[in-house]
Design an enzyme around this catalytic site. Structure first.
Site, mmCIF file in Angstrom:
data_model
loop_
_atom_site.group_PDB
_atom_site.id
_atom_site.type_symbol
_atom_site.label_atom_id
_atom_site.label_comp_id
_atom_site.label_asym_id
_atom_site.label_seq_id
_atom_site.Cartn_x
_atom_site.Cartn_y
_atom_site.Cartn_z
ATOM 1 N N HIS A 55 0.827 -1.215 0.000
ATOM 2 C CA HIS A 55 0.000 0.000 0.000
ATOM 3 C C HIS A 55 0.859 1.262 0.000
ATOM 4 O O HIS A 55 1.425 1.644 1.024
ATOM 5 C CB HIS A 55 -0.911 0.005 1.246
ATOM 6 C CG HIS A 55 -1.932 1.092 1.236
ATOM 7 N ND1 HIS A 55 -3.282 0.853 1.189
ATOM 8 C CD2 HIS A 55 -1.798 2.443 1.249
ATOM 9 C CE1 HIS A 55 -3.942 2.001 1.189
ATOM 10 N NE2 HIS A 55 -3.055 2.986 1.223
ATOM 11 N N HIS A 57 1.285 5.301 -2.303
ATOM 12 C CA HIS A 57 0.721 6.223 -3.301
ATOM 13 C C HIS A 57 1.889 6.813 -4.088
ATOM 14 O O HIS A 57 2.430 7.859 -3.725
ATOM 15 C CB HIS A 57 -0.073 7.339 -2.603
ATOM 16 C CG HIS A 57 -1.270 6.833 -1.858
ATOM 17 N ND1 HIS A 57 -2.561 7.033 -2.308
ATOM 18 C CD2 HIS A 57 -1.377 6.114 -0.718
ATOM 19 C CE1 HIS A 57 -3.414 6.465 -1.453
ATOM 20 N NE2 HIS A 57 -2.713 5.902 -0.481
ATOM 21 N N GLN A 152 -9.694 9.625 -4.588
ATOM 22 C CA GLN A 152 -9.286 10.394 -3.395
ATOM 23 C C GLN A 152 -10.413 11.238 -2.812
ATOM 24 O O GLN A 152 -10.557 11.335 -1.607
ATOM 25 C CB GLN A 152 -8.082 11.275 -3.746
ATOM 26 C CG GLN A 152 -7.604 12.177 -2.627
ATOM 27 C CD GLN A 152 -6.978 11.412 -1.468
ATOM 28 O OE1 GLN A 152 -5.846 10.967 -1.547
ATOM 29 N NE2 GLN A 152 -7.735 11.249 -0.386
ATOM 30 N N HIS A 210 -9.588 1.926 0.698
ATOM 31 C CA HIS A 210 -9.308 2.658 1.933
ATOM 32 C C HIS A 210 -10.616 2.628 2.722
ATOM 33 O O HIS A 210 -11.591 3.279 2.325
ATOM 34 C CB HIS A 210 -8.952 4.114 1.633
ATOM 35 C CG HIS A 210 -7.585 4.326 1.085
ATOM 36 N ND1 HIS A 210 -7.169 3.811 -0.109
ATOM 37 C CD2 HIS A 210 -6.524 5.004 1.600
ATOM 38 C CE1 HIS A 210 -5.904 4.169 -0.320
ATOM 39 N NE2 HIS A 210 -5.487 4.895 0.704
ATOM 40 N N GLU A 213 -10.872 4.778 7.422
ATOM 41 C CA GLU A 213 -9.601 5.388 7.849
ATOM 42 C C GLU A 213 -9.926 6.640 8.656
ATOM 43 O O GLU A 213 -9.727 7.774 8.226
ATOM 44 C CB GLU A 213 -8.734 5.736 6.627
ATOM 45 C CG GLU A 213 -7.328 6.176 7.020
ATOM 46 C CD GLU A 213 -6.474 6.603 5.824
ATOM 47 O OE1 GLU A 213 -7.008 6.659 4.702
ATOM 48 O OE2 GLU A 213 -5.281 6.884 6.037
ATOM 49 N N ASP A 309 2.269 3.391 2.955
ATOM 50 C CA ASP A 309 1.289 4.416 2.565
ATOM 51 C C ASP A 309 1.977 5.605 1.869
ATOM 52 O O ASP A 309 1.545 6.029 0.814
ATOM 53 C CB ASP A 309 0.494 4.911 3.784
ATOM 54 C CG ASP A 309 -0.935 5.328 3.428
ATOM 55 O OD1 ASP A 309 -1.279 5.277 2.234
ATOM 56 O OD2 ASP A 309 -1.695 5.703 4.337
ATOM 57 N N TRP A 315 0.704 13.590 3.423
ATOM 58 C CA TRP A 315 0.125 12.869 4.564
ATOM 59 C C TRP A 315 1.169 12.484 5.602
ATOM 60 O O TRP A 315 0.856 12.291 6.761
ATOM 61 C CB TRP A 315 -0.590 11.600 4.069
ATOM 62 C CG TRP A 315 -1.819 11.927 3.306
ATOM 63 C CD1 TRP A 315 -3.073 12.101 3.821
ATOM 64 C CD2 TRP A 315 -1.936 12.154 1.894
ATOM 65 N NE1 TRP A 315 -3.941 12.422 2.822
ATOM 66 C CE2 TRP A 315 -3.282 12.455 1.629
ATOM 67 C CE3 TRP A 315 -1.033 12.116 0.825
ATOM 68 C CZ2 TRP A 315 -3.757 12.738 0.349
ATOM 69 C CZ3 TRP A 315 -1.497 12.392 -0.440
ATOM 70 C CH2 TRP A 315 -2.845 12.707 -0.675
HETATM 71 ZN ZN LIG Z 1 -3.446 5.086 1.357
#
Ligand SMILES: [Zn+2]
Length: 413
Positions: A55, A57, A152, A210, A213, A309, A315
């Site tokens: 996982h 991005h 997203q 996702h 979360e 992630d 993030w």
């Molecule tokens: Zn993610």
């Protein structure tokens, strides 16, 4: 090529491992047969199948600080900062590819050979999808990449969201993603999950959502996902990522939920470093850890893999591609530092990730399987997690993709 004198994870003794034309051809007890002079001397180090990043991005990596840093550290400021990035920066395929490739090189240094990346499909130029689909093809002999159509900003909560998802699937994306807890309403969240499963069936694709979360114990989209997977018998191709809300569910509800999770056969992914950073931000004290019930899922025999992630994005500001660091954080946060857990904790960043990606077939140190392996400067799981041992050799389909000389310290006392 022969690797001589290595341990093989999960086996007693030392071995000589031969591979030719990208495939393991012979595994014999060390010393039983002559080895060629140019054999790689492992000196008792541990060989195992490569690490799997389930996982990340890649379209967002290495953008931290542009146009500004995420000052609150929350998931929601991360989303809005990324929105500013994608609407104010000119998105260029070659630039996205170069950033993603830099991140893949970082990951290669730490023994990763399989990567599942999400790609934002609510970024309507689709440059991210284009870039990662090109990279997936270009890199396929070095690192195997799977892509996920990740909405997203939501599917129902975005105008033409369904069309955007379909466009990504038409461009060859491997998995259908989702973000039900971020949709405007519970109803939109539920409808998005039903749509995700319909789309996956239509394109014969895997699912990686996702899910929940958020630290809101009322966010219960996981039960809908698991029920859909159970009904359609798609559990083995379905991953629920994050499920942070499970850390806030009451125990009575959770014990009921686990029956469904087991029967559905769905798989889980947790990103402990990212979730511990992003979640719990609105709590005062006691502060929640923001991670799912990693240990309880693991103890129940439900497949759970850990991932990063992010690498330096809106993030999560740090990270260098090292899954051992993520594992170390995960076993601390998940209370998995007991003796038994430490004996096989590397499963969380290897075989369990391979199951999430449905690549178990090409995975394992066995004659006849593709020669995909790493060599760690340690002898077993316990030692590797304790010392955060470096990966010193990484071979994919028989090709050496990374070699490292372990550092030697001289202590002056
Ligand atoms: Zn993610």
């Amino acid at each position: 090529m022969v690797i001589t004198g290595c341990r093989i994870r999960g086996k007693e003794g030392l071995y000589d491992v031969t591979y030719d034309n990208g495939v393991f051809t012979k595994i014999v007890v060390h010393g039983k047969e002559e080895v060629p002079k140019d054999a790689y001397r492992a000196d008792g180090r541990m060989m195992m199948p490569p690490f799997v990043e389930p996982h990340i991005h890649l379209d967002c990596v290495l953008t931290a600080g542009i146009p500004h840093y995420n000052m609150s550290g929350t998931l929601f400021e991360g989303i809005s900062t990324w929105h500013e990035y994608k609407t104010t920066q000119p998105l260029v395929v070659s630039e996205i590819k170069e950033r993603a490739k830099t991140a893949l090189r970082l990951m290669a240094e730490y023994g990763v050979q399989f990567v599942r990346t999400h790609v934002d499909v609510t970024e309507t130029s689709f440059k991210g999808v284009e870039a990662l689909e090109e990279l997936k093809e270009e890199m396929k002999d070095i690192i195997e990449i799977q892509t996920v159509a990740f909405p997203q900003n939501g599917i129902l909560s975005v105008r033409d969201g369904k069309k955007l998802m379909e466009k990504a699937m038409d461009m060859g994306v491997s998995c259908v993603g989702g973000i039900p807890h971020y949709e405007f309403s519970r109803e939109f969240g539920i409808e998005s999950i039903n749509y995700i499963f319909d789309l996956a069936e239509k394109y014969d694709a895997m699912i990686d959502v996702h899910c929940d979360e958020i630290d809101d114990g009322q966010s219960r989209f996981l039960e809908t996902m698991a029920t859909q997977a159970w009904q359609r018998e798609m559990g083995s191709r379905t991953v629920a990522a994050h499920t942070c809300a499970m850390g806030s569910y009451n125990d009575a509800y959770c014990s009921k939920l686990f029956r469904l999770l087991k029967e559905s056969g769905i798989r889980f992914n947790s990103c402990p470093s990212a979730s511990m950073h992003l979640q719990g931000r609105i709590d005062t004290y006691p502060k929640r850890r923001g991670i799912t019930r990693i240990k309880e899922l693991w103890d129940a025999g439900i497949n759970i893999a850990l991932g990063q992630d992010s690498i330096a994005d809106p993030w999560y500001p740090i990270g260098v591609g090292n899954l051992l660091r993520v594992l170390e954080m995960g076993i601390h946060a998940g209370h998995m530092t007991g003796y038994e857990d430490l004996q096989h904790c590397l499963d969380l960043i290897s075989i369990n990730g391979a199951r999430n990606l449905c690549v178990e077939e090409e995975y394992g140190i066995e004659a006849g399987k593709p020669a995909n392996f790493i060599l760690l400067d340690g002898k077993d799981d316990y030692e590797v997690i304790r010392y955060l041992s470096p990966v010193i050799l990484s071979v994919h389909n028989g090709n050496t993709i990374m070699e490292k000389t372990p550092a030697v310290a001289t202590i002056h006392f």
